[in-house]
Scaffold this active site. Structure first.
Site: not given
Lengths: 364, 364
Positions: B343, B301, B312
């Site tokens: 991601k 994060y 997210h």
């Protein structure tokens, strides 16, 4: 209320049977109102504040003492507490609590709303730390409760999959291929071979209904050679001998030996395992294609009528030796990926036979 | 038109310069109208029917002869043809065609609409067969063109990622933890440690603003011990000695040695690598948490203000020794999974320092 530890179980008197067993599914009844609890059950009652102490120990001290006394106590406690929070009643499975002992399970979980007394088991749960490996064989029928390094839980359901196939295709009687490094070129492949059989891949996007060049993977080619459909000639990097194009080998046995040798040279024993799984799937009417883009050995189509009208592939297949032990992190990767692309993850465990295993994530 | 092979390149006369080089970016000019082509360029012109033959060989025979003469010719041809079909001009990179040679690349690809003469390179492409491994080090800056076993292509772009972090959190000055097998329990953790620092995980869903039990992973705990924030006591499975709860060790050095030893016992050298990457990320203001559910070491994060208001995670991090060689299938698995959960896949290559590498799928 205070419990007393004896021979590894915690005994509770008073109205324990009514309060903890009958109404909430903890422990198992002894004579009268007495019950006995496994350490993990007792710890959970202490944690919730429903039990005051065990031999004077509060939750923390009982937890630490149990960690010292029992292997994997901390992991088992986390899973027990989580399943309880999800509304299940469950019992330790390793010591006839209450059904027959299952040395491969940690807990038996009853259907929601049911207790041990109903005699129905919903899940047999095996607790696994992220760093422990798990034997692939005989895993079907269990739910793995994987505790990761940060103590978060993932539940993986291991089952025996159904792999129905409905593809109806017979390759042409005779094909000629050129073995080039780790693939096979069929220069004059009939359009059907690719379009209906979904064998190979057209060379560099050439699109035509005429016979055209198709590249086969080694495993596709080996399977067609084994079916005595494909005959081979050979071209190798660095091979400067002047073999004419039609210098084919002596016969199907030689061809099979040649392609098997090439497969083993590039993949080792894995090639033999993959070939067996490929042939079994084709034999059952499924079409296996490479699973490379998903990091798997194959993706499979249950029924192919034509490539131009292809539905999505349903399964991802990873081929493993039957003796394989899963690293939970690898398993998480495979299962997560398969879930993300809406396919079922299937493991083919190859020994003398093939054992099929499917693993998917579940929320109990 | 007919070409002539000499010293591994194909010479074309006639109006070749105009027809093939100037207007379509093939080969490089010699004197007059003559050009020379690499084998792969000549094969492509033969394949398209733009060239009739090379020393009398048609496409098939030239392809087979080139396969024998040059390593990985078949793979390189597939990639060349595919990039051409996608509308790019490109040149072999291994032999000063036309820029300085790049021994680690197979092709240099020019921006769409540009040619070699414009002097701008869009991609440096490395051709890799599914079964070849690729060194992780010094991979950034290349596009891998992976040819799978069925001759389908995947392009992977290797870059150096930017990992900005904006988390501002200082752990409390003093914490006491209990090392239990492969995790650490902090019984009276201030709510902030989890809620703002995102260290650990509350024990079994207990939700309260009061200090409560938190479980730390070994790597989180080791980092806090290294910061001299966390002091340890130890409980081990099978350890029946009666250590009181406050039997802490002699000091920070001892604690660090103890947790490092525990980490190495369960993960080997991988633990040291993960700890270094964890500390670097925390130091840069990112919050790394376990990547187990994604099969990675960490998810990160960039900025955590509070866990209850978490965005997210942006990156998945896999920690590897700098000497690692990627198996393209593993790489495909990681990249595909990361893409599916939106991601960025990042590899931390650990040696004396940490080299960061990001790999993502591209469609050129």
């Amino acid at each position: 209320m205070d419990g007393h530890l004896e021979n590894g179980v915690v005994r509770l008197g008073g109205n324990a049977r009514q309060q903890f067993h009958d109404s909430r599914g903890y422990g198992r009844p002894l004579s009268g109102n007495e019950i006995e609890l496994s350490r993990v059950e007792a710890a959970h009652l202490l944690f919730r504040g429903d039990l005051d102490s065990v031999d004077g120990l509060d939750f923390r001290d009982f937890f630490v003492a149990s960690t010292r006394a029992r292997d994997r106590f901390g992991l088992r406690f986390l899973v027990y507490a989580d399943l309880r929070e999800r509304g299940f009643y469950l019992s330790p499975a390793d010591n006839e609590w209450p059904g027959p002992a299952d040395p491969d399970a940690d807990f038996v979980v009853y259907p929601r709303g049911k207790t041990a007394d109903d005699g129905v088991v919903e899940h047999r749960v095996r607790v696994v730390g992220e760093r422990e490996s798990v034997a692939a064989e005989a895993l079907a029928g269990y739910v793995l409760a994987v505790v990761d390094e940060e103590s978060e839980l993932t539940y993986l359901d291991a089952t025996t999959p159904d792999l129905p196939g409905g593809t109806d295709y017979d390759p042409p009687a005779s094909l000629d291929g050129l073995l080039v490094d780790d693939r096979v070129l069929v220069w004059d492949a009939p359009a059907d071979l690719y379009e209906h059989g979904f064998y190979g891949q057209p060379l560099a996007g050439r699109e035509t209904d005429e016979p055209a060049a198709i590249q086969l993977s080694l495993v596709e080619a080996a399977s067609l050679v084994a079916d005595e459909v494909l005959r081979l000639s050979v071209a190798e990097s660095g091979d400067t001998s002047e073999k004419p194009r039609d210098d084919t080998s002596e016969g199907p046995q030689d061809d099979y030996a040649a392609i098997l040798a090439r497969g083993r040279a590039v993949e080792g024993e894995r090639f033999d395992r993959r070939l067996r799984v490929y042939r079994r799937l084709r034999g059952d009417g499924l079409v296996p294609k490479t699973g490379y883009k998903f990091g798997a050995d194959f993706r499979t189509y249950a029924e192919v009528e034509s490539v131009s009208n292809l539905s999505h592939s349903e399964h991802l297949v990873r081929v493993l030796p039957a003796s394989h032990r899963f690293d939970p992190r690898e398993l998480a990767l495979d299962v997560r990926l398969a879930g993300g692309v809406r396919k079922q993850m299937v493991f083919a465990l190859v020994d003398d036979g093939i054992e099929w295993l499917s693993v998917g994530r579940v929320t109990p």
